[in-house]
Design an enzyme around this catalytic site. Structure first.
Site, PDB file in Angstrom:
ATOM      1  N   THR A 297      -5.862   1.853  -7.450  1.00  0.00           N
ATOM      2  CA  THR A 297      -7.249   1.342  -6.759  1.00  0.00           C
ATOM      3  C   THR A 297      -8.274   2.352  -7.026  1.00  0.00           C
ATOM      4  OG1 THR A 297      -6.121   0.324  -4.947  1.00  0.00           O
ATOM      5  CG2 THR A 297      -8.355   0.929  -4.436  1.00  0.00           C
TER       6      THR A 297
ATOM      7  N   SER B 219       0.836  -1.231   0.182  1.00  0.00           N
ATOM      8  CA  SER B 219       0.109   0.063  -0.099  1.00  0.00           C
ATOM      9  C   SER B 219       0.724   1.146  -0.017  1.00  0.00           C
ATOM     10  CB  SER B 219      -0.808  -0.063   1.212  1.00  0.00           C
ATOM     11  OG  SER B 219      -1.596   1.242   1.256  1.00  0.00           O
TER      12      SER B 219
HETATM   13  C1  LIG Z   1      -7.080  -2.482   7.550  1.00  0.00           C
HETATM   14  C2  LIG Z   1      -7.047  -2.491   6.203  1.00  0.00           C
HETATM   15  C3  LIG Z   1      -6.550  -1.430   5.382  1.00  0.00           C
HETATM   16  C4  LIG Z   1      -6.460  -1.480   3.932  1.00  0.00           C
HETATM   17  N1  LIG Z   1      -5.849  -0.607   2.999  1.00  0.00           N
HETATM   18  C5  LIG Z   1      -5.770  -0.491   1.698  1.00  0.00           C
HETATM   19  C6  LIG Z   1      -5.285   0.140   0.950  1.00  0.00           C
HETATM   20  O1  LIG Z   1      -4.263   1.001   1.448  1.00  0.00           O
HETATM   21  N2  LIG Z   1      -5.204   0.048  -0.320  1.00  0.00           N
HETATM   22  C7  LIG Z   1      -6.193  -0.625  -0.988  1.00  0.00           C
HETATM   23  O2  LIG Z   1      -6.267  -0.586  -2.196  1.00  0.00           O
HETATM   24  N3  LIG Z   1      -6.918  -1.588  -0.183  1.00  0.00           N
HETATM   25  C8  LIG Z   1      -6.798  -1.579   0.964  1.00  0.00           C
HETATM   26  N4  LIG Z   1      -7.394  -2.323   2.026  1.00  0.00           N
HETATM   27  C9  LIG Z   1      -8.436  -3.235   1.033  1.00  0.00           C
HETATM   28  C10 LIG Z   1      -7.721  -4.759   0.891  1.00  0.00           C
HETATM   29  O3  LIG Z   1      -6.592  -4.269   0.153  1.00  0.00           O
HETATM   30  C11 LIG Z   1      -8.691  -5.636   0.207  1.00  0.00           C
HETATM   31  O4  LIG Z   1      -9.169  -5.192  -0.843  1.00  0.00           O
HETATM   32  C12 LIG Z   1      -9.547  -6.063   1.342  1.00  0.00           C
HETATM   33  O5  LIG Z   1      -8.914  -6.188   2.543  1.00  0.00           O
HETATM   34  C13 LIG Z   1     -10.122  -7.542   0.961  1.00  0.00           C
HETATM   35  O6  LIG Z   1     -11.138  -7.959   1.786  1.00  0.00           O
HETATM   36  P1  LIG Z   1     -10.951  -9.036   3.110  1.00  0.00           P
HETATM   37  O7  LIG Z   1     -10.249  -7.973   4.100  1.00  0.00           O
HETATM   38  O8  LIG Z   1     -12.066  -9.401   3.446  1.00  0.00           O
HETATM   39  O9  LIG Z   1     -10.019  -9.925   2.496  1.00  0.00           O
HETATM   40  C14 LIG Z   1      -7.475  -2.524   3.012  1.00  0.00           C
HETATM   41  C15 LIG Z   1      -8.140  -3.318   3.975  1.00  0.00           C
HETATM   42  C16 LIG Z   1      -7.941  -3.356   5.527  1.00  0.00           C
HETATM   43  C17 LIG Z   1      -8.666  -4.478   5.903  1.00  0.00           C
END
Ligand SMILES: Cc1cc2nc3c(=O)[nH]c(=O)nc-3n(C[C@H](O)[C@H](O)[C@H](O)COP(=O)(O)O)c2cc1C
Length: 357
Positions: free
Chosen positions: A156, A107
Site C-alpha cells: 500500500t 491486511s
Molecule cells: C476500516 C478500514 C480499514 C482499512 N484498513 C486498510 C489496511 O489495513 N490496508 C489497506 O491497504 N487499506 C485499508 N483500508 C482501505 C481499503 O482497503 C480500501 O482501499 C477502501 O476501504 C476503499 O474504499 P471504500 O471503503 O469506499 O470501499 C481500510 C479501510 C477501512 C474502511
C-alpha cells in the site's frame, strides 16, 4: 423470513451492532473527509446510456483476475482491525470470499495473521503489507507469504504516514491495529520508493500489486517497473484528503496501462450498479472496503455471503437493464458523467435508510 433481502438492511444492522468508536472508525476518513464524500459523489455522477433489444436472457458476470476465477468482478480489500467488526476477523472474510467465489486481500494489521489464515482457510488470496521495519524484514515476509501459497503480494503506497482521522482523535480512540504496532510506526512506509518495487521484482517471483495509485503517470511507472497489478485507490478517503473520487482517476489510468496489466479500483463502491460503472471504465475488478466491513459488522461470514449474493443480483440486474450480457461487453460508451443529484456522503448509496425505512 430471511434476515436480509437488501444491502440497506445489512447497513442498518451494522449500525445497530457497532458502538460509536467502531462505527466512526468504519465510516470515517482523513481531515475534512472531503475525499470520502468525493469518492461517493464521483460514483453517483456516472450515469448509464443503456442499449435495448439485445438478448440478455442469460447474463454472465464472471471474470478472472491473476488466474483466479471470480464469480463477480469484485475483490475484498484489506481491512485493518477487521476483527473489531466481528470476532472472526480476516478468517470470516476469507470463508465468505471462498464460499462465494471471489478473492480476498488480507491486511497485515488484522487477525488472524497471514500464515495462520492460510492454514485455516486455504485458497487463493493476496497479502497486503505495511512496511513497519527494514527491507530484510519485508523480504522475510514475502518469502513466508510465497511459502504459505499466497497468490499475490500487495504494497500500500498511499500510507507514507498515518493520516489525521479526527473522528478517532477527538474520542481518543485508537484502532486495534494501532495498539498492536505501538501506535502505528509508519516511518518505513515513508521511505518506500520505486527502488523498493525494483528490489521486489528482482528478488521474488510473486505477482506484485501496488495499491494507492492515483494518476496516469504513476500507473505508467508501475507497468514499466514490472508491477503486475495497478490498484487505483485513495484508501477510501482515509489518507490524503482533497483527492479526486477514484472512479474519476480510472479513465486516465486504464488508458495509460493500455491493457498491459490488470487494474483494480476502490473508493465509494457500494452497490452493483457502482461495480458495473467501474467495469465500463476499464477496471478488471472493484474493491469494496466499507461494504465488506459493514457486512462483517452486520453478521460476520454469513452476512458477508448474503451481501455478496445481493450484490451479484444487483450487478446482473444492472447489466441486463443496460442491455449487456457479459463483462467483456461493458465499455466506456455505456456511461457518461452528469452533474450529481445531491451532496453525497459515505452512506448515500442507501437513501432509504435516511428516509427512515
Ligand atoms: C476500516 C478500514 C480499514 C482499512 N484498513 C486498510 C489496511 O489495513 N490496508 C489497506 O491497504 N487499506 C485499508 N483500508 C482501505 C481499503 O482497503 C480500501 O482501499 C477502501 O476501504 C476503499 O474504499 P471504500 O471503503 O469506499 O470501499 C481500510 C479501510 C477501512 C474502511
Amino acid at each position: 423470513m430471511p434476515e436480509f433481502l437488501t444491502l440497506s438492511e445489512i447497513v442498518k444492522k451494522a449500525r445497530e451492532k457497532l458502538d460509536q468508536g467502531a462505527w466512526d472508525y468504519l465510516r470515517g476518513g482523513a481531515d475534512t473527509e472531503s475525499a470520502v464524500r468525493r469518492n461517493r459523489e464521483a460514483v453517483e455522477s456516472w450515469v448509464f446510456k443503456p442499449r435495448v433489444l439485445n438478448d440478455v436472457s442469460s447474463v454472465d458476470a464472471t471474470t478472472e483476475f491473476l488466474g483466479v476465477p471470480l464469480r463477480i468482478p469484485v475483490v475484498m480489500p484489506p481491512i485493518g482491525s477487521v476483527q473489531i467488526f466481528e470476532e472472526g476477523g480476516g478468517a470470516s472474510v476469507a470463508r465468505a470470499a471462498k464460499e462465494f467465489g471471489i478473492l480476498q486481500i488480507l491486511s497485515s494489521v488484522c487477525w488472524p495473521d497471514f500464515e495462520t489464515l492460510a492454514k485455516e482457510v486455504p485458497g487463493p488470496r493476496i497479502y497486503q503489507l505495511y512496511l513497519v521495519s527494514d527491507e530484510a524484514w519485508m523480504d522475510d515476509i514475502i518469502e513466508r507469504c510465497m511459502e504459505a501459497g499466497y497468490t499475490g503480494f500487495c504494497l500500500t503506497a498511499d500510507t507514507q504516514t498515518y493520516s489525521r482521522r479526527e473522528r478517532d482523535i477527538m474520542k481518543r480512540w485508537i484502532p486495534l491495529s494501532g495498539r498492536v504496532t505501538g501506535g502505528g510506526d509508519f516511518s518505513p512506509q515513508a521511505k518506500m520508493t520505486w527502488d523498493t518495487v525494483a528490489h521486489i521484482k528482482e528478488k521474488f517471483d510473486i505477482p506484485l500489486v501496488i495499491k494507492g495509485v492515483g494518476v496516469a503517470e504513476d500507473a505508467r511507472l508501475c507497468v514499466e517497473a514490472g508491477v503486475d497489478v495497478v490498484y487505483v485507490s485513495n484508501h477510501g478517503g482515509r489518507q490524503l484528503d482533497h483527492t479526486r473520487g477514484c472512479i474519476d482517476a480510472l479513465p486516465e489510468v486504464t488508458e495509460a496501462v493500455a491493457g498491459r496489466v490488470p487494474v483494480l479500483v476502490d473508493g465509494g463502491f457500494m452497490r452493483g450498479a457502482d461495480v458495473v460503472k467501474a467495469m465500463c471504465l476499464g477496471a478488471t475488478a472493484v474493491g469494496m472496503g466499507r461494504f465488506e466491513a459493514l457486512a462483517m459488522a452486520a453478521g460476520g461470514e454469513s452476512a458477508l455471503l448474503k451481501a455478496l449474493e445481493i450484490l451479484e443480483h444487483e450487478i446482473k440486474t444492472t447489466m441486463a437493464l443496460a442491455g449487456i450480457d457479459s463483462i467483456a461487453g461493458l465499455t466506456p460508451d455505456l456511461v457518461e458523467r452528469q452533474y450529481p443529484l445531491r451532496p453525497a456522503h459515505v452512506l448515500s448509496a442507501f437513501p432509504l435508510i435516511e428516509e427512515g425505512y
